[in-house]
Design an enzyme around this catalytic site. Structure first.
Site, PDB file in Angstrom:
ATOM      1  N   CYS A 156       0.845  -1.199   0.000  1.00 33.17           N
ATOM      2  CA  CYS A 156       0.000   0.000   0.000  1.00 33.17           C
ATOM      3  C   CYS A 156       0.878   1.246   0.000  1.00 33.17           C
ATOM      4  O   CYS A 156       1.839   1.327   0.767  1.00 33.17           O
ATOM      5  CB  CYS A 156      -0.909  -0.009   1.239  1.00 33.17           C
ATOM      6  SG  CYS A 156      -2.026   1.406   1.269  1.00 33.17           S
ATOM      7  N   CYS A 189       0.503   4.937   6.916  1.00 33.05           N
ATOM      8  CA  CYS A 189      -0.127   4.756   8.227  1.00 33.05           C
ATOM      9  C   CYS A 189       0.860   4.028   9.166  1.00 33.05           C
ATOM     10  O   CYS A 189       1.229   2.872   8.891  1.00 33.05           O
ATOM     11  CB  CYS A 189      -1.423   3.968   8.085  1.00 33.05           C
ATOM     12  SG  CYS A 189      -2.473   4.583   6.745  1.00 33.05           S
ATOM     13  N   CYS A 218     -19.325   2.044   8.649  1.00 37.83           N
ATOM     14  CA  CYS A 218     -18.545   1.418   9.717  1.00 37.83           C
ATOM     15  C   CYS A 218     -17.316   2.298   9.894  1.00 37.83           C
ATOM     16  O   CYS A 218     -16.494   2.400   8.981  1.00 37.83           O
ATOM     17  CB  CYS A 218     -18.149  -0.004   9.307  1.00 37.83           C
ATOM     18  SG  CYS A 218     -16.992  -0.779  10.452  1.00 37.83           S
ATOM     19  N   ARG A 250     -17.762  -2.302  18.020  1.00 36.99           N
ATOM     20  CA  ARG A 250     -17.036  -3.567  17.809  1.00 36.99           C
ATOM     21  C   ARG A 250     -15.712  -3.584  18.561  1.00 36.99           C
ATOM     22  O   ARG A 250     -14.878  -2.692  18.388  1.00 36.99           O
ATOM     23  CB  ARG A 250     -16.789  -3.815  16.316  1.00 36.99           C
ATOM     24  CG  ARG A 250     -16.085  -5.168  16.097  1.00 36.99           C
ATOM     25  CD  ARG A 250     -15.970  -5.570  14.632  1.00 36.99           C
ATOM     26  NE  ARG A 250     -17.265  -5.542  13.997  1.00 36.99           N
ATOM     27  CZ  ARG A 250     -17.556  -4.811  12.926  1.00 36.99           C
ATOM     28  NH1 ARG A 250     -16.630  -4.076  12.361  1.00 36.99           N
ATOM     29  NH2 ARG A 250     -18.760  -4.831  12.417  1.00 36.99           N
ATOM     30  N   CYS A 259       0.461   0.343  10.340  1.00 30.60           N
ATOM     31  CA  CYS A 259      -0.018  -0.690   9.414  1.00 30.60           C
ATOM     32  C   CYS A 259       1.080  -1.550   8.788  1.00 30.60           C
ATOM     33  O   CYS A 259       1.996  -1.036   8.138  1.00 30.60           O
ATOM     34  CB  CYS A 259      -0.860  -0.051   8.312  1.00 30.60           C
ATOM     35  SG  CYS A 259      -1.645  -1.313   7.268  1.00 30.60           S
ATOM     36  N   CYS A 308     -19.409  -6.262   3.710  1.00 29.09           N
ATOM     37  CA  CYS A 308     -18.730  -5.032   4.096  1.00 29.09           C
ATOM     38  C   CYS A 308     -17.438  -4.981   3.287  1.00 29.09           C
ATOM     39  O   CYS A 308     -16.856  -6.029   2.993  1.00 29.09           O
ATOM     40  CB  CYS A 308     -18.415  -5.059   5.596  1.00 29.09           C
ATOM     41  SG  CYS A 308     -17.469  -3.609   6.147  1.00 29.09           S
ATOM     42  N   CYS A 359     -16.388  -9.181   5.740  1.00 30.15           N
ATOM     43  CA  CYS A 359     -15.719  -7.898   5.447  1.00 30.15           C
ATOM     44  C   CYS A 359     -14.498  -8.125   4.574  1.00 30.15           C
ATOM     45  O   CYS A 359     -13.571  -8.827   4.976  1.00 30.15           O
ATOM     46  CB  CYS A 359     -15.273  -7.229   6.741  1.00 30.15           C
ATOM     47  SG  CYS A 359     -16.580  -7.012   7.933  1.00 30.15           S
TER      48      CYS A 359
HETATM   49  N1  SAM Z   1      -6.622   0.598   3.148  1.00 31.56           N
HETATM   50  C1  SAM Z   1      -7.902   0.816   3.664  1.00 31.56           C
HETATM   51  C2  SAM Z   1      -7.964   1.952   4.648  1.00 31.56           C
HETATM   52  O1  SAM Z   1      -6.953   2.316   5.210  1.00 31.56           O
HETATM   53  O2  SAM Z   1      -9.062   2.460   4.868  1.00 31.56           O
HETATM   54  C3  SAM Z   1      -8.550  -0.403   4.270  1.00 31.56           C
HETATM   55  C4  SAM Z   1      -7.754  -1.363   5.123  1.00 31.56           C
HETATM   56  S1  SAM Z   1      -7.051  -0.730   6.632  1.00 31.56           S
HETATM   57  C5  SAM Z   1      -6.011  -2.079   7.094  1.00 31.56           C
HETATM   58  C6  SAM Z   1      -8.415  -0.727   7.770  1.00 31.56           C
HETATM   59  C7  SAM Z   1      -8.170  -0.304   9.181  1.00 31.56           C
HETATM   60  O3  SAM Z   1      -7.470  -1.300   9.900  1.00 31.56           O
HETATM   61  C8  SAM Z   1      -7.341   0.938   9.431  1.00 31.56           C
HETATM   62  O4  SAM Z   1      -8.062   2.110   9.250  1.00 31.56           O
HETATM   63  C9  SAM Z   1      -6.948   0.773  10.890  1.00 31.56           C
HETATM   64  O5  SAM Z   1      -7.896   1.397  11.738  1.00 31.56           O
HETATM   65  C10 SAM Z   1      -6.979  -0.736  11.081  1.00 31.56           C
HETATM   66  N2  SAM Z   1      -5.631  -1.253  11.354  1.00 31.56           N
HETATM   67  C11 SAM Z   1      -4.637  -1.446  10.452  1.00 31.56           C
HETATM   68  N3  SAM Z   1      -3.519  -1.898  11.045  1.00 31.56           N
HETATM   69  C12 SAM Z   1      -3.800  -1.999  12.359  1.00 31.56           C
HETATM   70  C13 SAM Z   1      -3.052  -2.409  13.500  1.00 31.56           C
HETATM   71  N4  SAM Z   1      -1.780  -2.767  13.407  1.00 31.56           N
HETATM   72  N5  SAM Z   1      -3.674  -2.403  14.701  1.00 31.56           N
HETATM   73  C14 SAM Z   1      -4.964  -2.024  14.818  1.00 31.56           C
HETATM   74  N6  SAM Z   1      -5.710  -1.621  13.771  1.00 31.56           N
HETATM   75  C15 SAM Z   1      -5.143  -1.604  12.564  1.00 31.56           C
HETATM   76 FE1  SF4 Z   2      -2.797   1.246   3.383  1.00 30.15          FE
HETATM   77 FE2  SF4 Z   2      -2.721   0.105   5.763  1.00 30.15          FE
HETATM   78 FE3  SF4 Z   2      -3.060   2.738   5.582  1.00 30.15          FE
HETATM   79 FE4  SF4 Z   2      -5.051   1.068   4.785  1.00 30.15          FE
HETATM   80  S1  SF4 Z   2      -4.259   1.338   6.848  1.00 30.15           S
HETATM   81  S2  SF4 Z   2      -4.284   2.895   3.718  1.00 30.15           S
HETATM   82  S3  SF4 Z   2      -3.824  -0.654   3.993  1.00 30.15           S
HETATM   83  S4  SF4 Z   2      -1.215   1.586   4.937  1.00 30.15           S
END
Ligand code: SAM
Ligand code: SF4
Ligand code: DTB
Length: 338
Positions: A69, A73, A204, A276, A76, A144, A113
């Site tokens: 990606c 973030c 959500c 949730r 992530c 979802c 989801c």
């Molecule tokens: N890429 C898309 C986005 O960012 O909206 C969808 C997937 S992203 C993995 C969805 C959510 O997963 C993120 O907004 C975050 O809140 C949660 N998430 C991702 N990594 C995480 C982690 N290490 N611990 C807790 N929540 C996490």
């Molecule tokens: Fe990409 Fe992870 Fe951020 Fe979603 S949360 S936009 S998958 S880096």
């Protein structure tokens, strides 16, 4: 004037049944500052006013496109910028997604989801995912998706395919957001949420606790969520899963009771929403999860895997729910086999 704790208690008792969209950050901070038993009492009272007390909704996650990606973030494991040893995977074939959804339904989940590591999907991805949504919904399970930023037209396309919910988290307060993500703005998130709502999809939207944010930031996130024109139908509260290789890997763990307080404050500020208890359950004790349910959580991710990290085994969850006298919600509103 900042209300005293006793004022907050009186206000909470007086506000029975009301759905508000004018929460101040200071008021929500006052909730966090309440004695634990008072906070739990109010959360449980609000919970019982709007929900059945001993049921949880169960959703199963599938990562339909994994890793690489472009976003940054800091929490992530799927960001291309961090070396987390994650194996990338292109968009899964339709058959695989259908089979996983059927298995989730058979195991007792009422919502499936589909998560993709996109900043925003390309048009060809939306077409392929719309086909997945049609197939999954035909199995009689709610759908979802979480695919990053959407245009209003893409949101409508997904809705037309039969999508029930779109997940798009605000993650934290507007003030702390820039410490966690620099590649898109808070307003970008709000714009997608507005597009999703305008398309008639259920929203959500929630966030993460344990990224080094202050209690004021936690209150700030909840104020943003509770003051949206319509409360999200589903509010995932994630505990940070600290993944090696991500910038937040060494963040100090959150006090479990502070996490429970965040669930309770979400319940009180968004009485009708499903709250949730999301990521992070694998490292939580049964007792902590029981407190989260008591605080008003009434939904979980069910199944051994979240997107790229682990989740408690279905057996452990079934045993926990049985110990607590909690049953899985069965009625999948809206999704019928056709
Ligand atoms: N890429 C898309 C986005 O960012 O909206 C969808 C997937 S992203 C993995 C969805 C959510 O997963 C993120 O907004 C975050 O809140 C949660 N998430 C991702 N990594 C995480 C982690 N290490 N611990 C807790 N929540 C996490
Ligand atoms: Fe990409 Fe992870 Fe951020 Fe979603 S949360 S936009 S998958 S880096
Ligand atoms: C949400 O709030 N939590 C889920 C779901 N929405 C998409 C994702 C949690 C991801 C945890 C880290 C991982 O497994 O990659």
């Amino acid at each position: 004037m900042v209300p005293s704790k006793s004022h907050t208690m009186k206000d909470l008792s007086a506000a029975r049944g009301s759905i508000r969209h004018d929460w101040t950050v200071a008021e929500i901070e006052q909730l966090f500052a309440l004695p634990f038993a008072d906070l739990m009492y109010h959360a449980q009272r609000v919970h019982r006013e709007h929900h059945s007390a001993n049921t949880v909704q169960m959703s199963t996650l599938l990562s339909i496109k994994t890793g690489a990606c472009p976003e940054d973030c800091a929490y992530c494991p799927q960001s291309v910028r961090y070396d987390t040893g994650l194996e990338r995977e292109a968009l899964l074939p339709l058959d695989t997604v259908r089979a996983q959804a059927a298995a989730a339904r058979a195991a007792g989940a009422t919502r499936f989801c589909m998560g993709a590591a996109y900043r925003s999907p390309k048009q060809k991805d939306v077409v392929a995912i719309a086909a997945m949504i049609r197939e999954v919904r035909a199995l009689g399970i709610e759908t979802c998706a979480t695919l990053g930023m959407l245009t209003p037209a893409q949101a409508r396309e997904l809705k037309d395919a039969g999508l029930d919910y779109y997940n798009h988290n605000l993650d934290t307060s507007p003030e702390f957001y820039g410490e966690v993500i620099t590649t898109r703005t808070y307003q970008d998130r709000l714009d997608t949420l507005a597009a999703v709502r305008a398309a008639g999809l259920n929203v959500c939207c929630g966030g993460i606790v344990g990224m080094g944010e202050t209690v004021t930031d936690r209150a700030g996130l909840l104020a943003q969520l509770a003051n949206l024109p319509q409360h999200p139908e589903s509010v995932p509260i994630n505990q940070l899963v600290r993944v090696a290789g991500t910038p937040l890997a060494d963040t100090a763990p959150v006090d479990p009771l502070d996490f429970v307080r965040a669930i309770a404050a979400a319940r009180i500020t968004m009485p009708k929403s499903y709250v949730r208890l999301s990521a992070g359950r694998e490292t939580m004790s049964d007792e902590m999860q029981a407190l989260c349910l008591l605080a008003g959580a009434n939904s979980i991710f069910y199944g051994e895997q979240l997107l790229t990290t682990g989740n408690p085994a279905a057996e452990r969850d079934r045993a926990l729910l049985a110990r607590l006298g909690v049953t899985a919600e069965t009625g999948a509103a809206g999704a019928t086999a056709h």
